[in-house]
Design a protein around this motif. Structure first.
Motif, PDB file in Angstrom:
ATOM      1  N   ARG A  95      14.457  36.527 -26.651  1.00  0.00           N
ATOM      2  CA  ARG A  95      14.540  36.158 -25.232  1.00  0.00           C
ATOM      3  C   ARG A  95      13.174  36.400 -24.592  1.00  0.00           C
ATOM      4  O   ARG A  95      12.484  37.352 -24.944  1.00  0.00           O
ATOM      5  N   CYS A 146      16.017  39.201 -30.434  1.00  0.00           N
ATOM      6  CA  CYS A 146      16.692  37.936 -30.108  1.00  0.00           C
ATOM      7  C   CYS A 146      15.724  36.877 -29.576  1.00  0.00           C
ATOM      8  O   CYS A 146      16.115  35.735 -29.362  1.00  0.00           O
ATOM      9  N   CYS A 192      15.392  44.735 -23.378  1.00  0.00           N
ATOM     10  CA  CYS A 192      16.300  43.602 -23.508  1.00  0.00           C
ATOM     11  C   CYS A 192      17.730  44.104 -23.335  1.00  0.00           C
ATOM     12  O   CYS A 192      18.207  44.909 -24.144  1.00  0.00           O
ATOM     13  N   CYS A 214      20.162  43.213 -26.320  1.00  0.00           N
ATOM     14  CA  CYS A 214      20.033  43.969 -27.577  1.00  0.00           C
ATOM     15  C   CYS A 214      19.917  45.475 -27.328  1.00  0.00           C
ATOM     16  O   CYS A 214      19.995  46.274 -28.270  1.00  0.00           O
ATOM     17  N   CYS A 253      11.735  39.673 -26.590  1.00  0.00           N
ATOM     18  CA  CYS A 253      12.508  40.633 -27.390  1.00  0.00           C
ATOM     19  C   CYS A 253      12.254  40.336 -28.870  1.00  0.00           C
ATOM     20  O   CYS A 253      12.388  39.190 -29.301  1.00  0.00           O
TER      21      CYS A 253
HETATM   22 ZN   LIG Z   1      17.140  40.893 -27.369  1.00  0.00          ZN
END
Ligand SMILES: [Zn+2]
Length: 225
Positions: free
Chosen positions: A80, A78, A92, A95, A75
């Motif tokens: 991830r 963030c 994601c 988000c 992502c």
């Molecule tokens: Zn994210």
């Protein structure tokens, strides 16, 4: 490659790139110049130069020097990390944003000169941001598969030591004093003689996140082990 002079040029750019950080584009230029010289040499000694690789990427692949990473979509907000086999509609959930560039996956009508229209092949959707990953456990297996690595890993034990001079990591205090789980010196204890002991160092280049190019690898590599 079967031709010795082409192998020599391949080794040259491979070493210049890995040891001296010569860029991909500079290595490509060197290869093209060598190819031009070989092809236009007055002697017949350089026949077969048309099969010479023209890019460093091809050379690295031929010499089995490519990265052994698994590339994961991440992502961009963030960071991830997601499964590499995730479909192009992946997003994601934290988000609520897509992970793939959806514009690239839309079919594009293409006009042909005679007025016909055709649909271009749909390019695969690309992740907006990716992260290469290789576990140290997997990297070590690949590392020791290469001939001569066991000897190379123990070469520090027979190096030239000059008292009072710091010539390598092994001359440092941490290397000499760090202890293993048995309480003995990790690199110098009795059990260290019976097996290969591997020291792992971690480095992080946080500047990468802010778009600052700090090395030849800056745009794609932000950490190292
Ligand atoms: Zn994210």
């Amino acid at each position: 490659h079967p031709l010795w002079y082409i192998r020599a040029a391949m080794y040259l750019v491979g070493i210049l790139h890995t040891r001296h950080h010569v860029t991909f584009s500079a290595c490509d230029l060197i290869l093209r110049v060598f190819k031009f010289v070989f092809e236009n040499a007055p002697s017949d000694s350089f026949r077969g130069a048309s099969t010479m690789p023209k890019t460093l990427i091809t050379v690295l692949s031929a010499l089995d020097m490519t990265d052994k990473f698994v590339v994961h979509p991440i992502c961009y907000n963030c960071h991830r990390m997601f499964d590499p086999n995730l479909g192009s509609d992946g997003f994601c959930s934290a988000c609520e944003i897509p992970l793939f560039d959806t514009v690239a996956s839309v079919p594009v009508a293409n006009s042909l000169p005679l007025g016909d229209t055709a649909v271009r092949p749909v390019p695969a959707a690309k992740p907006i941001r990716v992260s290469p990953l290789q576990l140290p456990s997997h990297g070590l297996i690949e590392f020791f598969k290469r001939p001569g690595m066991f000897q190379a890993m123990n070469a520090w034990k027979t190096r030239l030591v000059v008292p009072g001079e710091m010539r390598c990591m092994q001359d440092g205090e941490v290397w000499k004093s760090i202890k293993g789980p048995d309480g003995e010196s990790f690199f110098h204890g009795p059990s260290a003689e019976k097996e290969i002991r591997v020291g792992v160092t971690l480095s992080l280049d946080w500047c990468f996140r802010f778009g600052r190019k700090t090395s030849n690898y800056g745009p794609s590599h932000s950490s190292g082990v």
